[in-house]
Design a protein around this motif. Sequence first.
Motif, short mmCIF file in Angstrom:
data_model
loop_
_atom_site.label_atom_id
_atom_site.label_comp_id
_atom_site.label_asym_id
_atom_site.label_seq_id
_atom_site.Cartn_x
_atom_site.Cartn_y
_atom_site.Cartn_z
N VAL A 105 11.57 -5.64 -0.92
CA VAL A 105 12.29 -5.33 -2.14
C VAL A 105 11.78 -3.99 -2.66
CG1 VAL A 105 12.84 -6.05 -4.49
CG2 VAL A 105 12.59 -7.76 -2.67
N GLY A 106 12.67 -3.03 -2.78
CA GLY A 106 12.28 -1.69 -3.24
C GLY A 106 13.22 -0.64 -2.68
N GLN A 107 12.67 0.54 -2.44
CA GLN A 107 13.42 1.63 -1.82
C GLN A 107 12.61 2.17 -0.65
OE1 GLN A 107 13.87 4.09 -5.42
NE2 GLN A 107 16.04 3.55 -5.45
N PRO A 108 12.36 1.30 0.34
CA PRO A 108 11.49 1.68 1.47
C PRO A 108 12.12 2.79 2.32
CG PRO A 108 12.60 -0.38 1.94
CD PRO A 108 12.94 -0.05 0.52
N GLU A 109 11.27 3.65 2.79
CA GLU A 109 11.71 4.75 3.65
C GLU A 109 11.34 4.43 5.11
OE1 GLU A 109 10.05 8.40 2.28
OE2 GLU A 109 10.58 8.01 0.18
N MET A 153 3.25 -17.58 6.14
CA MET A 153 3.73 -16.48 5.33
C MET A 153 2.64 -15.47 5.01
SD MET A 153 6.31 -18.13 2.51
CE MET A 153 6.72 -16.47 1.95
N GLY A 154 3.09 -14.34 4.48
CA GLY A 154 2.17 -13.33 3.99
C GLY A 154 2.87 -12.43 2.99
N SER A 155 2.10 -11.58 2.35
CA SER A 155 2.67 -10.67 1.36
C SER A 155 1.90 -9.36 1.35
CB SER A 155 2.63 -11.29 -0.04
OG SER A 155 1.28 -11.52 -0.45
N VAL A 156 2.60 -8.29 0.97
CA VAL A 156 2.00 -6.97 0.87
C VAL A 156 2.86 -6.14 -0.08
CG1 VAL A 156 3.29 -5.93 2.80
CG2 VAL A 156 1.02 -5.05 2.21
N ALA A 157 2.25 -5.17 -0.73
CA ALA A 157 2.98 -4.19 -1.55
C ALA A 157 2.46 -2.82 -1.18
CB ALA A 157 2.77 -4.47 -3.04
N SER A 158 3.38 -1.86 -1.08
CA SER A 158 2.98 -0.51 -0.68
C SER A 158 3.99 0.49 -1.21
CB SER A 158 2.90 -0.41 0.86
OG SER A 158 2.38 0.83 1.27
N ALA A 159 3.58 1.74 -1.32
CA ALA A 159 4.48 2.80 -1.77
C ALA A 159 5.70 2.87 -0.85
CB ALA A 159 3.76 4.14 -1.79
N ASN A 160 6.84 3.24 -1.43
CA ASN A 160 8.07 3.27 -0.64
C ASN A 160 7.96 4.11 0.62
OD1 ASN A 160 9.72 1.58 -2.26
ND2 ASN A 160 10.14 3.26 -3.68
N ASN A 161 7.20 5.19 0.55
CA ASN A 161 7.11 6.07 1.72
C ASN A 161 6.02 5.63 2.70
OD1 ASN A 161 4.86 6.73 0.23
ND2 ASN A 161 5.16 8.94 0.33
N ASP A 166 15.15 -0.40 -7.69
CA ASP A 166 14.63 0.89 -8.15
C ASP A 166 13.19 0.74 -8.63
OD1 ASP A 166 14.33 3.47 -8.96
OD2 ASP A 166 15.63 3.34 -10.72
N THR A 167 12.25 0.97 -7.74
CA THR A 167 10.83 0.88 -8.04
C THR A 167 10.07 1.77 -7.08
OG1 THR A 167 8.93 -0.63 -8.15
CG2 THR A 167 10.63 -1.16 -6.56
N PRO A 168 8.99 2.41 -7.54
CA PRO A 168 8.24 3.31 -6.65
C PRO A 168 7.44 2.59 -5.58
CG PRO A 168 7.14 3.12 -8.77
CD PRO A 168 8.45 2.43 -8.92
N GLN A 169 7.25 1.30 -5.72
CA GLN A 169 6.47 0.52 -4.75
C GLN A 169 7.27 -0.65 -4.24
OE1 GLN A 169 2.01 -0.56 -4.90
NE2 GLN A 169 2.98 -2.31 -5.86
N SER A 170 7.34 -0.78 -2.94
CA SER A 170 8.06 -1.90 -2.34
C SER A 170 7.15 -3.12 -2.24
CB SER A 170 8.55 -1.52 -0.93
OG SER A 170 9.58 -0.57 -0.99
N VAL A 171 7.75 -4.28 -2.42
CA VAL A 171 7.08 -5.56 -2.27
C VAL A 171 7.66 -6.26 -1.06
CG1 VAL A 171 6.78 -7.85 -3.28
CG2 VAL A 171 6.55 -5.81 -4.72
N ALA A 172 6.81 -6.82 -0.22
CA ALA A 172 7.31 -7.48 1.00
C ALA A 172 6.70 -8.86 1.15
CB ALA A 172 6.98 -6.64 2.23
N LEU A 173 7.54 -9.82 1.51
CA LEU A 173 7.10 -11.11 2.02
C LEU A 173 7.44 -11.16 3.49
CD1 LEU A 173 8.22 -13.71 -0.70
CD2 LEU A 173 5.93 -12.82 -0.30
N PHE A 174 6.60 -11.81 4.27
CA PHE A 174 6.88 -11.92 5.70
C PHE A 174 6.45 -13.29 6.19
CE2 PHE A 174 2.88 -9.69 4.96
CZ PHE A 174 1.96 -10.38 5.73
#
Length: 437
Positions: free
Chosen positions: A426-430, A321-329, A254-262
Amino acid sequence: MIRFLAAVFSVVLLSPAWADVDIKAVETPGGITAWLVEDHSIPFMALELRFRGGTSLDDVNAQGATNLMAGLLEEGAGDLDAREFARSLESLAASIRFDSSDDDVSISARFLSENRDEAAALLKLALTQPRFDADAIERVRQQVLSGLRSDAQDPNDIAGITFSAMAYGDHPYGRSGKGTVDSVAALTREDLQAAHLGALARDRLYVGAVGDITAEELGVFLDDLLGDLPETGAPIPGPAQVTLSGGVTVVPYDTPQSVALFGHIGIERDDEDFFAAFVMNHILGGGGFESRLMTEVREKRGLTYGVYSYLLPKDLAAVYMGSVASANNRVAEAVEVIKAEWARMATEGVTAEELDAAKTYLTGAYPLRFDGHGQIASIMTAMQMQGLGLDYITTRNDKVNAVTLEDISRVAERVLQPENLRFVVVGQPEGLPVATE
């Protein structure tokens, strides 16, 4: 004395260390190998010790033991309890820092020449006679547990733990080196003593020293400091098999911004193509605001504040690897753009302008790493662990400049695997298409 040491640190940090790095290999009478940079301009010395193995040595039934053990090495040794040890160290205006990672236990020591023998005596006690007092164990245990509970609420840590478990499976790399709340709570004094004997042994030791000491003096110093350590330690695990495949794994949070590792399988540090991959990655995602990923994901589309990629060649496995964070939508769009840029680099390589800019930055920034005795000592131990030669510092920029457009095209096609790029979000991605595991 303490004010004087602070002044010494300041002088060391401002010295033009890049121009003065002349590394000598030292073999002590007792058979310990060390790298030394002599500098008698100030009465100060930095010492870096690293023991290969680290938290990957932990038994599956004692996860977190090496990390907790390292945290206790300064909590009393020999006849000195935790408070007495700290006071003795402070009275010498010396510092000793203990740390652990997947691949090593590291010790960083700083002291004045006039207090060298006394500081070494304290360090020797910590390395060879840690007390592991019950009250100290519980105090540090609670600190670790507090950190683990905090990590469990941090999307970045959740993503990291999930990604590692997927990448490395049952290998120790697939577990948190800090352990779990349950495993750390269950650790006994005997577990810590076993971790100490397993981790701090001479058969996995690397030493870097910088400062006011000669090679002959260093030989005697190190034999006295380290000669009583066990000859051999716990067996180091075998290589990890990177088991990543393409797709998206979503961990609801439950967070407004998703965090991603790839990421996917990477390239080993001793691979002949490593420098070409290193320069390529700088252009793709390692070069900050000048990288392709930052340009496409942030500047053109405003999907994130930051997106990065990096090579991660650990001792027992390599991933890219890489990382990014972005709004769920908007994170789904960010994922698609990253995949597209990964594929474009794999097929098209880079331009001459991009390559020239990357070389200029990477060769110009390299000398800035040598900003003090402690940093140089740390770099030298890392060089030894990676199997690099004594002349690496002086030849490194030549290796960067030798990379050609053809090298990058070949390596990009070889190393980049867009079809195997795994995202852990990790988050609530749409709108993300979630792969079936």
